[in-house]
Structure formats: C-alpha cells, structure tokens
Enzyme design. Structure first.
Site, PDB file in Angstrom:
ATOM      1  N   LYS A 157       0.843  -1.188   0.000  1.00 54.01           N
ATOM      2  CA  LYS A 157       0.000   0.000   0.000  1.00 54.01           C
ATOM      3  C   LYS A 157       0.884   1.245   0.000  1.00 54.01           C
ATOM      4  O   LYS A 157       2.060   1.128   0.306  1.00 54.01           O
ATOM      5  CB  LYS A 157      -0.926  -0.030   1.202  1.00 54.01           C
ATOM      6  CG  LYS A 157      -0.207  -0.268   2.543  1.00 54.01           C
ATOM      7  CD  LYS A 157      -0.051   0.925   3.382  1.00 54.01           C
ATOM      8  CE  LYS A 157       1.358   1.389   3.517  1.00 54.01           C
ATOM      9  NZ  LYS A 157       1.557   2.356   4.554  1.00 54.01           N
ATOM     10  N   HIS A 187      -0.705  -4.717   6.276  1.00 50.05           N
ATOM     11  CA  HIS A 187      -0.141  -5.548   7.345  1.00 50.05           C
ATOM     12  C   HIS A 187      -0.937  -5.460   8.652  1.00 50.05           C
ATOM     13  O   HIS A 187      -0.817  -6.331   9.502  1.00 50.05           O
ATOM     14  CB  HIS A 187       1.346  -5.244   7.575  1.00 50.05           C
ATOM     15  CG  HIS A 187       1.622  -4.021   8.371  1.00 50.05           C
ATOM     16  ND1 HIS A 187       1.601  -2.765   7.836  1.00 50.05           N
ATOM     17  CD2 HIS A 187       1.926  -3.855   9.681  1.00 50.05           C
ATOM     18  CE1 HIS A 187       1.876  -1.888   8.775  1.00 50.05           C
ATOM     19  NE2 HIS A 187       2.083  -2.512   9.917  1.00 50.05           N
ATOM     20  N   LYS A 191      -1.972  -8.594  11.860  1.00 49.70           N
ATOM     21  CA  LYS A 191      -1.683  -8.553  13.300  1.00 49.70           C
ATOM     22  C   LYS A 191      -2.600  -9.538  14.018  1.00 49.70           C
ATOM     23  O   LYS A 191      -3.792  -9.583  13.737  1.00 49.70           O
ATOM     24  CB  LYS A 191      -1.900  -7.131  13.838  1.00 49.70           C
ATOM     25  CG  LYS A 191      -0.871  -6.121  13.338  1.00 49.70           C
ATOM     26  CD  LYS A 191      -1.125  -4.754  13.962  1.00 49.70           C
ATOM     27  CE  LYS A 191      -0.239  -3.675  13.354  1.00 49.70           C
ATOM     28  NZ  LYS A 191       1.124  -3.651  13.841  1.00 49.70           N
ATOM     29  N   GLU A 225       1.512   7.711  16.755  1.00 51.37           N
ATOM     30  CA  GLU A 225       2.888   7.181  16.746  1.00 51.37           C
ATOM     31  C   GLU A 225       3.839   8.282  17.214  1.00 51.37           C
ATOM     32  O   GLU A 225       3.683   9.442  16.813  1.00 51.37           O
ATOM     33  CB  GLU A 225       3.292   6.766  15.328  1.00 51.37           C
ATOM     34  CG  GLU A 225       2.468   5.633  14.762  1.00 51.37           C
ATOM     35  CD  GLU A 225       2.933   5.245  13.356  1.00 51.37           C
ATOM     36  OE1 GLU A 225       3.565   4.203  13.225  1.00 51.37           O
ATOM     37  OE2 GLU A 225       2.662   6.001  12.413  1.00 51.37           O
ATOM     38  N   HIS A 249      -4.753   1.056   6.507  1.00 49.32           N
ATOM     39  CA  HIS A 249      -4.902   0.294   7.747  1.00 49.32           C
ATOM     40  C   HIS A 249      -6.178   0.591   8.549  1.00 49.32           C
ATOM     41  O   HIS A 249      -6.886  -0.315   8.969  1.00 49.32           O
ATOM     42  CB  HIS A 249      -3.718   0.566   8.672  1.00 49.32           C
ATOM     43  CG  HIS A 249      -2.395   0.361   8.007  1.00 49.32           C
ATOM     44  ND1 HIS A 249      -2.144  -0.669   7.150  1.00 49.32           N
ATOM     45  CD2 HIS A 249      -1.243   1.054   8.080  1.00 49.32           C
ATOM     46  CE1 HIS A 249      -0.896  -0.603   6.735  1.00 49.32           C
ATOM     47  NE2 HIS A 249      -0.324   0.441   7.277  1.00 49.32           N
TER      48      HIS A 249
END
Ligand code: BG6
Length: 502
Positions: A157, A187, A191, A225, A249
C-alpha cells in the site's frame, strides 16, 4: 465440485509449501530492512519457509556482497527474535542481488539461476515493496521478463493515490496478472490482535447480540505514533497520513469491527462482508476531518520546504446500514505524537436511568468500553462500573483484562504481521488481503478529503494533535487516549500462605 475435503485450519497453516523463488523489489528500502528481511529469517527459523531462493533488487548500485552486508545489518538491528550465526549463514546462502539497471533481462537471468539451483519448477513470489508511483512499471517489467507464470505478486500500500490512479493501476495489474495471483497487503490485517476481533465477535455468543447501534454509542480507532517520518521523508511527503494510514490500515480495521458475520472463514466470504461495509461507508466529509502537520516537519530530509502534507489526521465517519446507522466512528493517527498506541475502543451506551445518587461515581469515568490493543500482546479490556469495597455505595471504573503474554502456552507462537502474510501468500490464502473493488471504493469515499482537503494545522511534537480541533471533532465524547487508567501488568498470584500452625 471439490474433489477433496477442504483443509481444516490447522492443516492449512502447516501444509507443506512449494519451493519458492522470492523476488524482492525495493530490497534496500526501509520496509525491507525493518520487516521483510528479518521476517523471512524468522519464518525460516519457525520452520515455515519452503526450500527457497531470494532474488533481491532495488535502485541501489550494490553487488551481492554489498547487499548481504546491508541485509545482515538490517536483520541484526530489526529482527524480533535472536538470530545466531547459523541462521544468518543459511539465509545468506540463498540470497542474490540484481541491480535495477540490469533491466528485465538481468532480472530474468537472476531468477532462472535461482530456479535452477532449486530444481523443478518452483513457484515465484514477487514482493513489490516499492512506492505507488513505481508499482506499474515493476508489473510491466515482470511481464517483459516473462516471470508471470507460476507466480503470485504481493503489492504494498498505498494502492494508487486516488480513485483514478487505483483504477489505472488495477487495469495495468490485470493486463499481466489474474486477480487470483494478486495479494494486496495491508499488514494491520496480519496482526494477531486484528484477527482476534474476528475470533471475539464470531466465535462467541456473548458480544454479537450487543454489537450494533442499540448498544454501541461510538467507536474509536486510534493509532498515534511517536516516530517522526525519519528516513522516509520523500515517500511520506508525497503520501501523507491519510493515504499512508487511514485509507489503508484504519479503514481495513474498521471493516473487521463493522462487518456482518461472514458465511465462512474463507477469502470470498470475508471479502463480500468487508466490501459491503465499504459500500455503506458514507463519503468522508472534509468538514469532519482534522489534518495536522507537526512543527519541525518541514526540516525533515526529503520534505518540500512549503509542504502541506498531513502528518496527522483525525476524522469522523459513519456507516449507513441497519447495524450502524448514526453510530460515529472516530479515526485518528499521526506522527510525532505524545505516545504510540494502536487501539480500538468500543464505547457502550450508558443505562437510561440510574438509581445511584449523584456523587456515587456512576458515569464519572465515561461509558463502559471494550478496548482492543492491536499491539503484539493483543490485549483486551472490558471496563465497567463496580462497587468500591467498604461502607456506602461508591462506584469505581473497574475492568476485566486479558493479554496473550499471560498465557505461557502461546510464548513463541506469535508471527509478526508481515511474516504471517508472506506465509499466507506462499500458500495462496487470500483471506487477509484486500481486493481491487474494496480499495477502489475506499478511494471513492475519500474523494472530498483528497480534492478539497481541510487546512493543515500545526501541532506540537509530543502532543495529541491540533487543539482544540481534535476535541471539537469528537465532542460530546472524548478521546480514550491518553488512558485515564493504565493497562494492568499481569501479576503472579502468590502461593497460598502457610497454614496457621497454632
Ligand atoms: C506503515 C506506515 O504501513 O505502518 C508507517 O507506512 C507506519 O508510516 C506503520 O508507521 C505502522 O505499522 P505498525 O505495525 O508499526 O503499527
């Protein structure tokens, strides 16, 4: 009609994988160094890699030795399990490097050499760890090199940068590959904790009956983050937080939270339900999007001096269907924020009436929440009001919490998201990958945000985003982060006290 019984989940996960030549494009890039190269070693150590060769390629002028050195450093720095000398030597012996400048012919020669070493007709897995603008030229290079047969392709992506480019990219991809060969990776879906949303919702009778507008007040998907953009400045500046995180995501996670029960744990069934969520997602309105840029971003390497790129996004969206009508979903993510978290928080409606007098504490700490921590420990917390011990009736916010790390049996079983997904691609399992249709719809609902973006507001590094806009966006609710009460660390239960011998 299938001629054999479908594999059960255990057999599917551990079925022997055909020998593979993995071709890694962008092999000297950030993602390859941080996740893909260490991930491949870890899969080998976990016994999940077939006999394989890795052909690495990138724009860097390197020779085989130079690349092995780069890969070794990366695996030492970023591997999440211990790598001993033997692990590295085994991996390094399977590695070769080809410069992008050698073109399609050079790439083909390198792959054929690797295949000859393996013998037979191994499968090919092309991993396109390249920026969106480079994706179609790599696809064309693969066609020119005649490396499409027996292959699957993993695409990173963001898939395109808006609806038109995603449609064009899908067309180019489909001229070369059949959709069944294409694995668009997100991804977050690899998870453990994301898959646990499916387990929790659909393997239990407890939650599904209350999983709707009658009982859920609002949902937060919050992924702050602390990291700056670091060495990814030029990629990031052309991408921004919305394309890097939201359209990929966060909205994919939203689909797991919001979808109807799929008819089977099968790619087609899950895709149908996810795409229904995306179709019901109301177009995101720029007026309900707060965009931010951290102070100091403009001096990051690779960033344009007058950049308006968003390093922060918070937004409100809604799903127009029977289950969710009127329930707001709040999404937030950004770089250089106060703390790093990946949480999903489901806020339940409060009781219609309360017999508890004011001053008892009821309602003082917000509604009851079910919180998922998407971190490795896959923590879950269910919070509720309970009685504080002692006289009278004082209420406190209490919680039931679970963490994978508390279960001794699971230690060592966790695969990193990329590892899990690379393994899935090698066995041809598309359950956790995204589809062309789903992605195009997400770009479609994002048109207003991309074409008429709200202003980029400055925010202080180490904060939670531009104030007061983030609070106004979510009012009358409040952001769960920063948490009012921390997660409980698992406590060892003390051995029973010795018996009184008196
Ligand atoms: C990547 C984004 O896809 O996901 C990065 O490009 C982001 O900007 C990363 O930092 C977050 O992933 P994780 O697994 O560390 O939460």
């Amino acid at each position: 009609m299938p001629t054999h019984e479908p594999l059960d989940a255990e057999a599917k996960a551990f079925q022997p994988v055909d020998p593979h030549v993995i071709v890694l494009f962008g092999a000297a890039g950030d993602l390859a160094k941080r996740k893909l190269l260490p991930g491949l070693i870890n899969l080998t150590k976990a016994g999940l890699m077939p006999d394989h060769r890795l052909v690495a390629t990138s724009l860097e002028e390197l020779d085989g030795e130079g690349f092995r050195k780069l890969a070794h450093e990366a695996c030492k720095e970023f591997g999440h399990t211990k790598m001993n000398k033997g692990d590295w030597e085994d991996f390094a012996a399977r590695l070769s490097y080809v410069n992008h400048s050698e073109g399609a012919a050079g790439l083909r020669d390198a792959v054929l050499r690797a295949e000859k070493e393996l013998g037979g007709s191994p499968r090919r897995l092309h991993y396109l760890s390249v920026p969106p603008a480079a994706a179609s030229s790599v696809v064309q290079q693969l066609a020119e090199a005649e490396l499409v047969e027996r292959s699957r392709v993993i695409m990173e992506k963001p898939f395109g940068h808006d609806l038109a480019s995603a449609v064009a990219l899908n067309e180019t991809v489909h001229e070369v590959f059949d959709e069944s060969q294409v694995f668009r990776i997100d991804h977050f879906l690899g998870k453990e904790a994301a898959q646990n949303i499916l387990a929790l919702r659909f393997a239990n009778g407890l939650f599904e009956p209350i999983w709707n507008l009658n009982h859920i007040d609002h949902v937060q998907i919050d992924v702050p983050e602390t990291l700056p953009v670091g060495s990814r400045g030029s990629f990031y500046d052309a991408t921004g937080a919305y394309r890097d995180m939201v359209v990929t995501h966060l909205l994919q996670i939203l689909a797991f939270v919001a979808m109807e029960p799929p008819t089977a744990l099968e790619p087609a069934a899950i895709t149908v339900e996810k795409n229904k969520v995306f179709r019901s997602l109301r177009r995101i309105d720029s007026a309900e999007v707060v965009r931010g840029q951290y102070e100091g971003y403009l001096s990051e390497a690779g960033v344009a001096p007058d950049s308006k790129t968003d390093t922060f996004v918070a937004l409100r969206c809604e799903i127009d269907n029977w289950r969710w009508s009127g329930v707001p979903f709040y999404l937030r993510t950004g770089k250089r924020m106060a703390e790093s978290w990946r949480i999903i928080s489901i806020a339940f409606r409060e009781p219609p009436q309360s017999m508890f007098p004011s001053g008892s504490g009821v309602g003082d700490y917000g509604p009851d929440h079910l919180t998922f921590d998407l971190d490795e420990s896959s923590r879950l917390s269910l919070s509720f009001y309970g009685k504080r011990p002692g006289p009278g009736m004082r209420l406190d916010k209490q919680s039931l919490q679970f963490s994978l790390h508390e279960v001794d049996d699971y230690s060592g079983d966790t695969l990193e998201a990329y590892e899990r997904l690379i393994h899935d691609a090698m066995i041809g399992d598309r359950t956790l990958f995204t589809t062309a249709e789903g992605i195009e719809r997400l770009w479609e609902v994002s048109e207003d945000v991309l074409e008429s973006p709200s202003p980029t507001l400055p925010y202080e590094p180490g904060s939670w985003g531009p104030e007061p806009q983030i609070d106004e966006l979510i009012a009358p609710h409040t952001w769960r982060l920063p948490f009012a009460r921390g997660w409980r660390e698992a406590k060892k239960v003390d051995a029973a006290p010795p018996e009184d011998s008196s």
